[in-house]
Design a protein around this motif. Structure first.
Motif, PDB file in Angstrom:
ATOM      1  N   HIS A 230       1.673   8.719   8.033  1.00 63.19           N
ATOM      2  CA  HIS A 230       0.341   9.289   7.785  1.00 63.19           C
ATOM      3  C   HIS A 230       0.391  10.811   7.693  1.00 63.19           C
ATOM      4  CE1 HIS A 230      -2.169   5.697   7.804  1.00 63.19           C
ATOM      5  NE2 HIS A 230      -1.333   5.205   8.708  1.00 63.19           N
TER       6      HIS A 230
ATOM      7  N   ASP B 149      -0.935  12.848   4.521  1.00 64.16           N
ATOM      8  CA  ASP B 149      -1.923  13.903   4.769  1.00 64.16           C
ATOM      9  C   ASP B 149      -1.473  15.229   4.189  1.00 64.16           C
ATOM     10  OD1 ASP B 149      -3.713  12.255   6.097  1.00 64.16           O
ATOM     11  OD2 ASP B 149      -2.969  12.759   8.099  1.00 64.16           O
TER      12      ASP B 149
ATOM     13  N   ILE C 191      -3.431  13.016   0.420  1.00 61.33           N
ATOM     14  CA  ILE C 191      -3.760  11.636   0.045  1.00 61.33           C
ATOM     15  C   ILE C 191      -3.751  10.718   1.264  1.00 61.33           C
ATOM     16  CG2 ILE C 191      -3.114  11.757  -2.395  1.00 61.33           C
ATOM     17  CD1 ILE C 191      -0.370  10.629  -1.664  1.00 61.33           C
ATOM     18  N   GLY C 192      -3.951  11.290   2.449  1.00 60.78           N
ATOM     19  CA  GLY C 192      -3.977  10.480   3.667  1.00 60.78           C
ATOM     20  C   GLY C 192      -5.085   9.449   3.657  1.00 60.78           C
ATOM     21  N   ASP C 193      -6.208   9.782   2.991  1.00 60.94           N
ATOM     22  CA  ASP C 193      -7.331   8.844   2.942  1.00 60.94           C
ATOM     23  C   ASP C 193      -7.075   7.682   1.985  1.00 60.94           C
ATOM     24  OD1 ASP C 193      -7.368  10.658   0.815  1.00 60.94           O
ATOM     25  OD2 ASP C 193      -9.524  10.438   0.519  1.00 60.94           O
ATOM     26  N   LEU C 194      -5.954   7.746   1.268  1.00 59.87           N
ATOM     27  CA  LEU C 194      -5.607   6.682   0.321  1.00 59.87           C
ATOM     28  C   LEU C 194      -4.496   5.787   0.852  1.00 59.87           C
ATOM     29  CD1 LEU C 194      -5.497   8.844  -2.950  1.00 59.87           C
ATOM     30  CD2 LEU C 194      -7.459   7.627  -1.970  1.00 59.87           C
ATOM     31  N   ALA C 195      -4.176   5.910   2.124  1.00 53.17           N
ATOM     32  CA  ALA C 195      -3.013   5.224   2.689  1.00 53.17           C
ATOM     33  C   ALA C 195      -3.043   3.716   2.479  1.00 53.17           C
ATOM     34  CB  ALA C 195      -2.891   5.539   4.182  1.00 53.17           C
ATOM     35  N   GLU C 196      -4.234   3.117   2.477  1.00 46.49           N
ATOM     36  CA  GLU C 196      -4.329   1.664   2.349  1.00 46.49           C
ATOM     37  C   GLU C 196      -4.605   1.204   0.925  1.00 46.49           C
ATOM     38  OE1 GLU C 196      -3.345  -0.184   4.816  1.00 46.49           O
ATOM     39  OE2 GLU C 196      -3.017   1.712   5.859  1.00 46.49           O
ATOM     40  N   ARG C 197      -4.542   2.112  -0.014  1.00 46.82           N
ATOM     41  CA  ARG C 197      -4.676   1.717  -1.419  1.00 46.82           C
ATOM     42  C   ARG C 197      -3.327   1.260  -1.966  1.00 46.82           C
ATOM     43  NH1 ARG C 197      -8.715   5.620  -4.897  1.00 46.82           N
ATOM     44  NH2 ARG C 197     -10.458   5.680  -3.405  1.00 46.82           N
TER      45      ARG C 197
ATOM     46  N   GLN D  64      -3.441  11.312  -8.442  1.00 45.03           N
ATOM     47  CA  GLN D  64      -3.107  10.696  -7.160  1.00 45.03           C
ATOM     48  C   GLN D  64      -1.757   9.991  -7.237  1.00 45.03           C
ATOM     49  OE1 GLN D  64      -6.546   8.191  -6.796  1.00 45.03           O
ATOM     50  NE2 GLN D  64      -7.782   9.743  -5.768  1.00 45.03           N
TER      51      GLN D  64
ATOM     52  N   THR E 291       0.837  -1.192   0.000  1.00 46.70           N
ATOM     53  CA  THR E 291       0.000   0.000   0.000  1.00 46.70           C
ATOM     54  C   THR E 291       0.880   1.254   0.000  1.00 46.70           C
ATOM     55  OG1 THR E 291      -0.068   0.169   2.413  1.00 46.70           O
ATOM     56  CG2 THR E 291      -1.734  -1.237   1.349  1.00 46.70           C
TER      57      THR E 291
END
Length: 235
Positions: A127, A131, A135-141, A150, A103
């Motif tokens: 994180h 952030d 792109i903090g909300d994409l950390a697990e992508r 992105q 990820t």
């Protein structure tokens, strides 16, 4: 952005290129070019596609040897194999290596471990770095799940996260909208204020105005510069 591991030396290096060129057979990739970048300043390199901007950046980073001339980073020849310089120089020259089964957070964690980061604070710093680029909300992508913009922000995160006090970036504004370009400009200004030396190739007049202390135009006259500004404004 907080860097992984031990901090790079305080104050970015002075970069001097003297008559560097690159020729392959009968093809000139870069005409002889000289430049001087003082510590903790920003040089923006402009020029039409194919004029040699990326080749010049690779020579400055020590990734390829020039056909003529030399580059010195402080008192050392530019050479990516030099361990001292490897700790000081971070580059965005094409897409860095990415792994389908890691990820975004995993990639930065790997960088942190590689450069000796403290395990206890690693997750928080990873994180925070994501952030800061929005792109903090994409950390697990995974990298292959990202859009074009992105993906560029992720590549910037990978570059900015590792220890360095010399950043060499090839068109960091690529694939980004105006808001994200402004964000990148702000982050790069912050790095410069903290002592980092910046060398950036860019087609974006807005980013150039935001970060440049000096501008080097490769092979362009005034009319071509005006055309480039018009083309960028239409993007």
């Amino acid at each position: 952005m907080t860097s992984a591991g031990e901090a790079a030396p305080t104050g970015g290096p002075r970069v001097v290129a003297t008559g560097v060129s690159k020729v392959l057979g009968e093809v000139t990739l870069l005409a002889p070019t000289s430049l001087l970048v003082e510590p903790a300043t920003c040089l923006v390199i402009r020029g039409r596609n194919g004029i040699g901007k990326t080749t010049l950046l690779k020579i400055l980073a020590g990734l390829i040897e020039p056909t003529s001339g030399e580059v010195r980073i402080d008192d050392r020849p530019a050479d990516e194999r030099d361990q001292t310089l490897r700790r000081r120089v971070a580059t965005l020259l094409g897409a860095p290596a990415a792994y389908r089964d890691l990820t975004l957070a995993d990639h930065l964690t790997l960088i942190d471990a590689t450069w000796g980061g403290e395990l206890a604070s690693c997750e928080d710093r990873v994180h925070a770095a994501l952030d800061q680029l929005g792109i903090g909300d994409l950390a697990e992508r995974f990298p292959h799940e990202l859009s074009s913009g992105q993906g560029q922000l992720f590549r910037l995160a990978v570059t900015l996260f590792r220890p360095s006090d010399l950043l060499i970036l090839d068109e960091p504004e690529q694939r980004l909208d105006t808001q994200k370009r402004d964000l990148i400009g702000s982050l790069l200004r912050d790095r410069q204020r903290a002592g980092t030396t910046l060398i950036v190739a860019s087609h974006d007049p807005r980013l150039t105005e935001a970060i440049a202390g000096e501008v080097l135009d490769l092979g362009w006259g005034p009319s071509e510069l005006a055309d480039e500004a018009d083309d960028t404004a239409d993007e």
